[in-house]
Design an enzyme around this catalytic site. Sequence first.
Site, PDB file in Angstrom:
ATOM      1  N   CYS A  60       0.698  -1.350  -0.020  1.00  0.00           N
ATOM      2  CA  CYS A  60      -0.005  -0.062  -0.025  1.00  0.00           C
ATOM      3  C   CYS A  60       0.826   1.131   0.042  1.00  0.00           C
ATOM      4  O   CYS A  60       1.649   1.505   1.016  1.00  0.00           O
ATOM      5  CB  CYS A  60      -0.809  -0.025   1.278  1.00  0.00           C
ATOM      6  SG  CYS A  60      -1.716   1.617   1.496  1.00  0.00           S
ATOM      7  N   CYS A  63      -0.116   3.778   2.807  1.00  0.00           N
ATOM      8  CA  CYS A  63       0.585   3.095   4.133  1.00  0.00           C
ATOM      9  C   CYS A  63       2.142   3.584   4.376  1.00  0.00           C
ATOM     10  O   CYS A  63       2.408   3.960   5.422  1.00  0.00           O
ATOM     11  CB  CYS A  63       0.366   1.692   4.268  1.00  0.00           C
ATOM     12  SG  CYS A  63      -1.355   1.176   3.901  1.00  0.00           S
TER      13      CYS A  63
END
Length: 170
Positions: A60, A63
């Site tokens: 991600c 993230c």
Amino acid sequence: MIVKLIVMRKIFLFVILLCWGIVGFTQDGVNFEHLSFKEALDKAQAENKLVFVDCYTSWCGPCKMMMKNVFPLKEVGDYLNARFVCVKIDAEKGEGPELAKRYKVKAYPTFVAIDPDEEVLMTKEGGTFDGGEFIGSIDRLINPDKSPERLQQRYEGGERSADLVSAYAG
């Protein structure tokens, strides 16, 4: 020659210890603890805190951006560390898939604040580039007095404190 080697070893040891000390004392950001979810709940109970869960995946991008740009910020660390036991949960490994399902994680990153009795106080999807904005959104979500509806109600009721006007405008 032997004396020179001993002096070099002492200097090397001193430099290693100095670097270790600097690294140990410069953590300004969020203190993500390496605990199981159950251990985090127990620690939160013992410390009278909440649990802050960063649900992420290894692939991600947002993230990674949060980990690199937002969580290291002193203001974010000061806010989260004072109120929460903070843990990172990889939603694809270990206990992560079960927790992601339990807390209805549908996007990454997802941040969840949970009390020690496992009541969800807030869920926030998505990252941000701004630490102050991130803190403000978490604060509004966990504090009912700072919800947009409550701020509006207080403002329309005549309250005009600087804090309220600032929060309401934000």
